[in-house]
Structures are given as C-alpha cells and as structure tokens.
Design an enzyme around this catalytic site. Structure first.
Site, short mmCIF file in Angstrom:
data_model
loop_
_atom_site.label_atom_id
_atom_site.label_comp_id
_atom_site.label_asym_id
_atom_site.label_seq_id
_atom_site.Cartn_x
_atom_site.Cartn_y
_atom_site.Cartn_z
N ASP A 246 -24.18 68.02 26.84
CA ASP A 246 -23.63 69.24 27.41
C ASP A 246 -22.12 69.29 27.32
OD1 ASP A 246 -24.38 71.66 28.51
OD2 ASP A 246 -23.97 71.00 30.55
N ASP A 292 -30.10 73.79 33.32
CA ASP A 292 -29.42 73.29 34.51
C ASP A 292 -30.34 73.27 35.72
OD1 ASP A 292 -27.15 73.26 32.91
OD2 ASP A 292 -26.60 75.30 33.48
#
Length: 420
Positions: A246, A292
């Site tokens: 990420d 997420d």
C-alpha cells in the site's frame, strides 16, 4: 486508491477489479467529471458527516462479518454425516488463507494493479469499464443476496409457502455425466435475488452512490465472513505484506493514482460531503477502499474466533482489535486533513490492529497461546484454500432446511450435537 490534494480532482474508484486486489487509502475531493467546475469547498458539518458515515459503514461489515465467521467455524461436522458433504461443497464454505497464500498475496495484487495500469493505457477506458460493470453486476447480486438471506428468513412468516428448486447443469451422458453447476434454492432465495437484481440494475444504469454502497457493504461482509486466516502468524504476514504494498503504490509511483481515476467498480464505500447542500444528488465524495475493511476485518474475525476458543466468555482480543481499527482509521483521516493528501490507510491500520492485541496478550501472559492457535482446526479437516473454488451446490436457506430435516431423526441429532 490515491488522489491529488484535497478539494481538487480525485479518483472515484479503487485500484483493482477484484476484492482481493486491494486498494488501501482514504480519499476525498470533487468528482473527476466536475473538473471544469469551480471546486466545491465542503463545510465542516458536511465533512464530519461524510467521514463519520464512512467509519460507521466500515465497522458494520467487520462486526457482523466476524460474528458470522464464528458461525462458519462452528458448522464443522463429522465426515460421515450425510449433509456434511453437501455443506462442504457449498459456496458458503470459508476459504482458508495459509501463510503461503499470505506471502504471495501482495505480489499478486501488485501484478494485477500494474496490469490494469497497462491495460488502461492501451485500451479504451469506456469499454473496459463496461465489461467490469457487467462483471460486478453479477457478483454484486450474488453477494447482496447472500448477505440479506439470513434476515429474510426471519422476516418471512412460518407458514410462508417456501418451495424448493434446483438448477442443474451437466455435461456428458451415462456414466460419463459430470455436474458443472448444482445449485439448490427456494422461494425465499428468489425474493433475495429479485431485490438484489433491482439494486444491480440501479447501479448499472445510474452508478448511484447508495447502490454502490449496498454492493460494497455486501462484498466486505462476505469477505470478512468467508475468508479465514488459519493463524495469527499468517495474519501478520498478510497485513505486513500489504502494508508495504500500500505504501509503495500510493507514495512511490503514480500507478495507483492512474488506475484509480480510470476504474469503475463498487469496491469502495463513498459518502458525499455536500449531502446537506444537494441531498441525494450530491457528487463531492469522500471514500474508503474495501481493502481497508476486509484485510483488517479478517484479522479481527480471527481474534474473535480465538476469544471463543478460550471459552472464558470474554471477547477481549476482538474488542481490542475492533477499537484499534477505529483508532487507526481515525488517525488516517486526521493525517489526511493535516497534510492535505490521500493516505494509505493500511499504514495506520496494520500497526494498530496487530500491535494492540499483541500488547494485551503480553500483559495477560497469553502471547504463546495466541500464536499457537489454529483457526483451521475448528473448521472441517478438508477446508478449501483460498486458491480453490468449490462447486456451487446449495444455498444458505436450503442447507439450513436440509440440516433441520436430517436432524429430526435420533441418529442425525446425535451428530448435530457433536458438531455444535
């Protein structure tokens, strides 16, 4: 997904076409289709409402998905039980993620992301998104139907005429006949499919943010419920790898930004910051990628199953990780508004979701017990791995009816008591 500074043109889509190709950041700004219009400055009330709603929506699939994952784990049965095989082949079986899967996951996600980047550079964005819309139209209907099925079973009265159906596709003939699809469903499942289809048509035609969120919540809840980490070490490997993934793709390159601006799919949650001014037609969205939610969510669900295995009637590790997730998400939003730049949420969520429970385990003297816990041992011995896609057979309602019918005899009742 990633975007440019707050209040300017931003991406309204995630970085990957599948739930497991994970985008990981929080973003806010104006819609890319409104780039030529004077930029909208959101009010403090609108911003607070948008991000408060995003946090609330993110918590729903984690909380309820974790509870439903415990039900999946408790559905283990002796191999000789007749309906065990039917359940084992169903689409409701959890997929177990092993340490090898976890180690390869960031690499696969990176290849998928970069492949999409090349794809959008070569081919027309319009046609690609049309194909993706149809793909997620089908997946969204199935996911939403599975999500609302338990609630529908409680709504319908006991005397509701619930007929059974079977969809069977085979190939070959005689002894060489082979089943391709064997899907059993009932009238209640048809009602769920009809409702989900209406939402699907609404999404395809209007791309409305409410329809997007219904599909997004369904994807997230199904992911948390049916994707099971086999132990805490595997969870640490997965979260650690995606932490690096990420941060690299958000801060190190413009690949995620480009893909995010081009990709259209309901794999993010959105909420308008101008809802108070424009109502349901609002277009200035804050958003949160499903990655997420699902990735920390399956780790939180694992800790809930660990709590259950301790048989202490407490949920210490579940609540610790759950509040750690809230803390990490709040910190993400705070940093984003402080620096006026999109943030990779896993940068804050991973240390919080792993660190808080580990500290609690150290204080309680249960760290060794936590890392030696094997979640896969509580499911059936031959639980399929993440890379395996079982034959579709049965549905939640039809399987529940089958269990009830077979448990009516003394012999079946004895097996069911053992399974629970």
């Amino acid at each position: 997904m990633a975007d440019v500074d707050q209040g300017s043109t931003f991406s309204s889509e995630s970085a990957s076409p599948a739930l497991d190709s994970l985008n990981a950041n929080v973003s806010n700004g104006t819609d890319s289709t409104n780039a030529t219009v004077a930029k909208f400055v959101s009010t403090p009330e609108g911003t607070a409402l948008a991000y408060g709603s995003l946090v609330f929506m993110a918590l729903l699939p984690i909380f309820f998905g974790a509870l439903r994952s415990v039900s999946c784990a408790k559905s283990k049965v002796p191999p000789e039980n007749d309906w065990a095989n039917e359940f084992r082949n169903s689409s409701d079986m959890p997929e177990t993620i092993t340490s090898r899967d976890a180690a390869r996951f960031p690499i696969i996600a990176s290849c998928t992301l970069f492949g999409l980047y090349i794809f959008f550079k070569i081919f027309s964005q319009e046609y690609i998104n049309l194909l993706l819309s149809m793909y997620f139209f089908v997946l969204g209907i199935l996911a939403l139907s599975h999500t609302i099925s338990p609630f529908m079973n409680k709504i319908f009265p006991a005397n509701f005429p619930n007929k059974q159906y079977q969809l069977l596709f085979t190939q070959g003939s005689g002894e060489n006949k082979e089943e391709i699809v064997n899907y059993e469903f009932d009238t209640k499942d048809l009602v769920c499919l009809c409702f989900s289809s209406v939402v699907g048509v609404w999404y395809v035609l209007k791309k409305h943010w409410i329809a997007n969120n219904l599909f997004g919540l369904a994807f997230a809840l199904n992911g948390v419920e049916l994707l099971h980490l086999n132990n805490v070490s595997t969870g640490c490997i997965l979260l650690g790898g995606l932490f690096v993934y990420d941060v690299f793709w958000v801060f190190g390159t413009n690949v995620m930004v480009t893909v995010a601006k081009s990709f259209e799919a309901p794999i993010k949650l959105v909420f308008p910051q101008d809802l108070l001014e424009k109502g349901l037609e609002a277009s200035n969205f804050a958003m949160l990628g499903l990655g997420d939610i699902v990735i920390p969510g399956i780790f939180i669900a694992l800790l809930l199953r660990f709590d259950v295995s301790l048989k202490k009637n407490t949920r210490t590790y579940f609540y610790t990780s759950f509040f750690a997730y809230i803390f990490g998400l709040g910190l993400t939003i705070f940093v984003m508004h402080t620096f006026k730049h999109a943030q990779p949420a896993l940068l804050y969520l991973v240390p919080a979701c792993i660190g808080f429970p580990v500290v609690v385990a150290l204080l309680k003297g249960e760290l060794t017990e936590m890392f030696s816990y094997e979640s896969s041992a509580e499911v059936m011995p031959h639980t399929p791995r993440l890379t395996h896609f079982p034959t579709v057979s049965g549905s939640p309602a039809s399987l529940a009816n089958s269990m009830q019918q077979k448990s009516s005899s003394p012999r079946r009742r004895r097996h069911n008591a053992t399974a629970m």
